[in-house]
Design a protein around this motif. Structure first.
Motif: not given
Length: 206
Positions: A22-25, A71-79, A148-152
């Motif tokens: 799922a992460a690769q997708e 930003l598009v991948l956060l919060p479930t995946v970080d790069v 420091r911004l958080g998810d939103r």
């Protein structure tokens, strides 16, 4: 060979992901989205393992693409992304992903290896190339603000970097324009304006 600003990225803590498929997708979808936002000299695409790469004509575009993917991948995946500069050779242009070589890719690989060092474990972008001191000062400060911004805040920053207005962002998030304005004041606006200024100075020097 052509000189470019190269980008090599990988997934942080990939072995700890619950669903690697799922992460690769998600990564593939994120790269496709960012390819429509930042013009690339060589399109962003997955390569081997948990890595991806692309190349750009300016360091500002490479830095922006690296941030947007994150930003598009956060919060479930970080790069994390290593940026480099130099001449690039493409072997067998019909092969996907591209088989690439040259100083441009070696410098991006070197930058990614810097981020793998224990004392750099919290950093997400590094650059090896001309004017590295100035560029890395920008990247370190930018990434510290982003963290420091958080998810939103991450969602709002991604929207701002896409060029969306505060009114559009408020409608998408289902919040008031005042709430959006507060997020901009807490760092979203500063990162967006910093990128604009960085792009202007980078264009002047290229």
């Amino acid at each position: 060979m052509t000189a470019m600003y190269t980008l090599i990225g990988d997934v942080v803590g990939s072995r700890r992901l619950d669903d690697r498929a799922a992460a690769q997708e998600r990564i593939g979808a994120a790269l496709h989205e960012v390819a429509g936002l930042v013009e690339a000299a060589q399109v962003l695409e997955p390569t081997v393992g948990d890595e991806f790469q692309g190349a750009f004509t300016t360091v500002a575009d490479a830095a922006l693409a690296a941030l947007l993917v994150r930003l598009v991948l956060l919060p479930t995946v970080d790069v994390r992304c290593g940026l480099g500069h130099g001449e690039v050779t493409v072997h067998d242009g019909g092969r996907r992903p591209l088989l690439q070589d040259g100083p441009g890719w070696w410098s991006a690989r070197e930058a990614l290896e810097v981020l793998s060092r224990p004392r750099r474990s919290t950093e997400r972008t590094w650059y090896v190339g001309p004017d590295a001191g100035r560029v890395n000062a920008f990247l370190l400060t930018r990434d510290a603000l982003v963290d420091r911004l958080g998810d939103r805040g991450h969602r709002l920053l991604a929207a701002a970097l896409r060029g969306e207005s505060q009114a559009d962002i408020a409608a998408t998030e289902g919040i008031s324009r005042s709430a959006v304005s507060q997020q901009f004041a807490r760092g979203v606006g500063a990162v967006r304006e910093a990128h604009r200024s960085f792009a202007e100075t980078a264009d002047a020097q290229d």
